[in-house]
Design an enzyme around this catalytic site. Structure first.
Site, PDB file in Angstrom:
ATOM      1  N   ASP A   1      -7.037   4.533  -4.640  1.00  0.00           N
ATOM      2  CA  ASP A   1      -7.794   4.410  -3.422  1.00  0.00           C
ATOM      3  C   ASP A   1      -8.269   5.773  -3.413  1.00  0.00           C
ATOM      4  OD1 ASP A   1      -7.727   2.582  -0.891  1.00  0.00           O
ATOM      5  OD2 ASP A   1      -7.218   4.432  -0.275  1.00  0.00           O
TER       6      ASP A   1
ATOM      7  N   LYS B   1       0.844  -1.197  -0.113  1.00  0.00           N
ATOM      8  CA  LYS B   1       0.103   0.128  -0.041  1.00  0.00           C
ATOM      9  C   LYS B   1       1.044   1.457  -0.022  1.00  0.00           C
ATOM     10  CE  LYS B   1      -4.317   1.247   0.523  1.00  0.00           C
ATOM     11  NZ  LYS B   1      -5.594   0.589  -0.217  1.00  0.00           N
TER      12      LYS B   1
HETATM   13  P1  NDP Z   1     -13.006   7.921  -3.025  1.00  0.00           P
HETATM   14  O1  NDP Z   1     -12.217   8.931  -2.756  1.00  0.00           O
HETATM   15  O2  NDP Z   1     -13.540   7.905  -4.367  1.00  0.00           O
HETATM   16  O3  NDP Z   1     -14.379   8.245  -2.166  1.00  0.00           O
HETATM   17  C1  NDP Z   1     -14.235   8.430  -0.794  1.00  0.00           C
HETATM   18  C2  NDP Z   1     -15.526   8.842  -0.333  1.00  0.00           C
HETATM   19  O4  NDP Z   1     -15.604   8.740   1.255  1.00  0.00           O
HETATM   20  C3  NDP Z   1     -15.744  10.323  -0.666  1.00  0.00           C
HETATM   21  O5  NDP Z   1     -17.142  10.794  -0.914  1.00  0.00           O
HETATM   22  C4  NDP Z   1     -15.471  11.051   0.681  1.00  0.00           C
HETATM   23  O6  NDP Z   1     -15.718  12.340   0.845  1.00  0.00           O
HETATM   24  C5  NDP Z   1     -15.939  10.178   1.863  1.00  0.00           C
HETATM   25  N1  NDP Z   1     -14.854  10.349   2.989  1.00  0.00           N
HETATM   26  C6  NDP Z   1     -13.670  10.290   3.280  1.00  0.00           C
HETATM   27  N2  NDP Z   1     -13.328  10.750   4.269  1.00  0.00           N
HETATM   28  C7  NDP Z   1     -14.479  10.818   5.000  1.00  0.00           C
HETATM   29  C8  NDP Z   1     -14.738  11.102   6.510  1.00  0.00           C
HETATM   30  N3  NDP Z   1     -13.814  10.973   7.159  1.00  0.00           N
HETATM   31  N4  NDP Z   1     -16.152  11.152   6.746  1.00  0.00           N
HETATM   32  C9  NDP Z   1     -16.836  10.847   5.753  1.00  0.00           C
HETATM   33  N5  NDP Z   1     -16.897  10.685   4.449  1.00  0.00           N
HETATM   34  C10 NDP Z   1     -15.456  10.579   4.102  1.00  0.00           C
HETATM   35  O7  NDP Z   1     -12.421   6.761  -2.328  1.00  0.00           O
HETATM   36  P2  NDP Z   1     -13.031   5.230  -2.658  1.00  0.00           P
HETATM   37  O8  NDP Z   1     -14.317   5.204  -2.971  1.00  0.00           O
HETATM   38  O9  NDP Z   1     -12.007   4.738  -3.730  1.00  0.00           O
HETATM   39  O10 NDP Z   1     -12.395   4.458  -1.259  1.00  0.00           O
HETATM   40  C11 NDP Z   1     -13.498   4.562   0.193  1.00  0.00           C
HETATM   41  C12 NDP Z   1     -12.902   3.239   0.759  1.00  0.00           C
HETATM   42  O11 NDP Z   1     -12.900   2.242  -0.012  1.00  0.00           O
HETATM   43  C13 NDP Z   1     -11.600   3.717   1.337  1.00  0.00           C
HETATM   44  O12 NDP Z   1     -11.241   3.065   2.750  1.00  0.00           O
HETATM   45  C14 NDP Z   1     -10.675   2.719   0.517  1.00  0.00           C
HETATM   46  O13 NDP Z   1      -9.541   2.393   1.040  1.00  0.00           O
HETATM   47  C15 NDP Z   1     -11.781   1.673   0.320  1.00  0.00           C
HETATM   48  N6  NDP Z   1     -11.428   0.726  -0.938  1.00  0.00           N
HETATM   49  C16 NDP Z   1     -11.358   1.132  -2.362  1.00  0.00           C
HETATM   50  C17 NDP Z   1     -11.096   0.337  -3.237  1.00  0.00           C
HETATM   51  C18 NDP Z   1     -11.446   0.986  -4.631  1.00  0.00           C
HETATM   52  O14 NDP Z   1     -11.296   0.122  -5.741  1.00  0.00           O
HETATM   53  N7  NDP Z   1     -11.547   2.310  -4.762  1.00  0.00           N
HETATM   54  C19 NDP Z   1     -10.822  -1.045  -3.061  1.00  0.00           C
HETATM   55  C20 NDP Z   1     -10.973  -1.456  -1.689  1.00  0.00           C
HETATM   56  C21 NDP Z   1     -11.194  -0.517  -0.825  1.00  0.00           C
HETATM   57  P3  NDP Z   1     -15.015  13.835   0.426  1.00  0.00           P
HETATM   58  O15 NDP Z   1     -14.996  13.840  -1.135  1.00  0.00           O
HETATM   59  O16 NDP Z   1     -15.518  14.861   1.169  1.00  0.00           O
HETATM   60  O17 NDP Z   1     -13.534  13.385   0.900  1.00  0.00           O
END
Ligand code: NDP
Length: 444
Positions: free
Chosen positions: A165, A125
């Site tokens: 991510d 990572k």
């Molecule tokens: P993105 O950056 O696309 O989206 C993250 C989302 O979560 C955004 O809407 C963001 O809001 C919100 N967010 C972030 N921090 C917070 C917080 N503290 N409180 C509330 N909302 C929050 O990321 P992903 O969708 O790719 O990833 C989301 C999760 O999934 C992570 O934990 C990641 O590690 C996990 N993951 C992702 C994978 C992938 O293929 N993308 C694979 C496996 C796991 P804002 O825009 O305001 O920051």
């Protein structure tokens, strides 16, 4: 003191100030007691000590210049945690909260997740405390080029294959790939999540969200249940949340709430995903704007209360530790039946305890969100074979992988006497394959 307790104590003493890493290691190692009990040879071989120590940690400076000519310096990380079963594989996270503890917790989780996919990928990572939010495309490009100017010497299609991510989507992967290719003069599968025009795979964008729904659907099927007509709450409004929402809707569920880091929207008529996609994917805006466009929706500042909305299925898809014990109790009291983690470690250890003690079907992240990395591995296979599979082919493979993961973790939980405990099942099933490979390869 047991072997596991001794290793955990040592880990905390030798890695102070790494709370997320301690949390993930505690969650994993305590579930491995029955496995190490059955295999005394693991202790002799120092297997757990080696398992929780990354093979390599790379930390570097990332200098870049903003649009006004000011110089900024961010921290860059790549943790190459374990390569026993394949090249290191795992995403890059760009977010101001990123530090070594967070990258190590994510890397440790990734080892077991990747193992569960059944594909030959090790765990790694990386990321940076850089915040792409509010930056111009040129600034993001300047940052990505500087980041890759150091990272390129540590990664490679057969060595370490990063992906996206939080904060690293198609735009960032494109800039990172462009710089790698320029420096190495090689057009190879060194990153996954690439655009379709330069070696990407169909379904990679949708994979984590779709995979989350496929595994939840399988767990529900085993309970004689389905998504049809169910009320769902999804946190986040990013890549995972959006495609989980899309697939849940296609199976007849009603998604009533989503959020970003500022607040959440509740739409009693069901979220209109087209509006969310326009706000998030096209305008890069805030979820708040949803309530300006859709009159049936309410916007609330802050995200925690999203878990006070009654639902049968809760899908945390935002970030780590977003569900604490109090939120878990609210969900249970309001009738939640299934909780599946789209984000990494979104539930605290106490919250997991609340779900498990109340008979909730709880699918932990390393199983539930493995669809993203599994499809990344399918992208690697297509790259090295110079092949291009159709959407339907990749989607069918993804679904098959997720269904297999469910039965694998269910089987491991039963075998060790913890039926229905998918945290135990996922950790044990993921660990056994890695442990066998490490034992076979000697003390390295
Ligand atoms: P993105 O950056 O696309 O989206 C993250 C989302 O979560 C955004 O809407 C963001 O809001 C919100 N967010 C972030 N921090 C917070 C917080 N503290 N409180 C509330 N909302 C929050 O990321 P992903 O969708 O790719 O990833 C989301 C999760 O999934 C992570 O934990 C990641 O590690 C996990 N993951 C992702 C994978 C992938 O293929 N993308 C694979 C496996 C796991 P804002 O825009 O305001 O920051």
């Amino acid at each position: 003191m047991t072997y596991v307790e001794r290793v955990l104590k040592d880990l905390k003493e030798r890695n102070p100030n790494e709370p997320e890493f301690h949390q993930a290691a505690t969650e994993i190692l305590t579930t491995l007691e029955p496995v190490v009990g059955k295999h005394p040879e693991y202790e002799k071989a120092g297997l757990l000590e080696r398992f929780i120590e990354p093979e390599r940690v790379i930390m570097f400076r990332v200098p870049w210049v903003d649009d006004s000519g000011s110089v900024h310096v961010n921290k860059g990380y790549r943790v190459q945690f374990n390569s026993a079963i394949g090249p290191y594989k795992g995403g890059l996270r760009f977010h101001p909260s990123v530090n070594l503890s967070i990258i190590k917790f994510l890397g440790l989780e990734q080892i077991l997740k990747n193992s569960l996919t059944g594909l030959p990928i090790g765990g790694g990572k990386g990321g940076s405390d850089f915040d792409p939010k509010g930056k111009s495309d040129r600034e993001v490009m300047a940052f990505c080029q500087s980041f890759m100017t150091e990272l390129y010497r540590h990664v490679g299609a057969d060595t370490d294959v990063p992906a996206g991510d939080i904060g690293v989507g198609a735009r960032e992967i494109g800039y990172l790939f462009g710089q790698y290719k320029r420096i190495r003069n090689e057009h190879v599968g060194v990153l996954t999540g690439r655009g379709l025009s330069y070696g990407g795979s169909l379904v990679r964008t949708e994979a984590t969200g779709y995979g989350l729904i496929y595994i939840t659907e399988e767990a529900m099927k085993m309970c004689g249940d389905s998504f049809q007509g169910k009320t769902v709450v999804i946190s986040g409004a990013g890549n995972v949340a959006i495609y989980a929402c899309q697939k849940a809707l296609s199976l007849g569920a009603k998604v009533v709430a989503m959020c970003d880091s500022n607040g959440y929207v509740y739409d009693k008529n069901g979220i209109d995903l087209k509006v969310v996609k326009t706000i998030k994917e096209i305008r890069r805006g805030r979820i708040k704007e949803y309530a300006d466009i859709v009159s049936s929706a309410e916007y609330h500042e802050g995200c925690k209360n999203i878990w006070s909305i009654p639902c049968e299925i809760a899908l945390p898809c935002a970030t780590q530790n977003e569900i604490d014990a109090e939120s878990a109790r609210l969900l249970v009291n309001n009738g939640v039946k299934y909780v599946a983690e789209g984000a990494n470690m979104p539930s605290t250890l106490e919250a997991i305890g609340v779900f498990q003690n109340n008979g909730i079907v709880f699918l932990p992240a390393k199983a539930a969100n493995a669809g993203g990395v599994a499809t990344s591995a399918l992208e690697m296979a297509q790259s090295s074979g110079r092949m291009f599979w159709t959407f339907e082919e990749v989607d069918a493979k993804l679904k098959n992988i997720m269904v297999n993961i469910y039965h694998n973790i269910d089987g491991a939980a039963k075998e060790y006497g913890y039926e229905g405990n998918y945290v135990m099942g996922a950790n044990i099933a993921g660990f056994i394959k890695v442990a066998e490979a490490m034992m076979a390869q000697g003390i390295v």
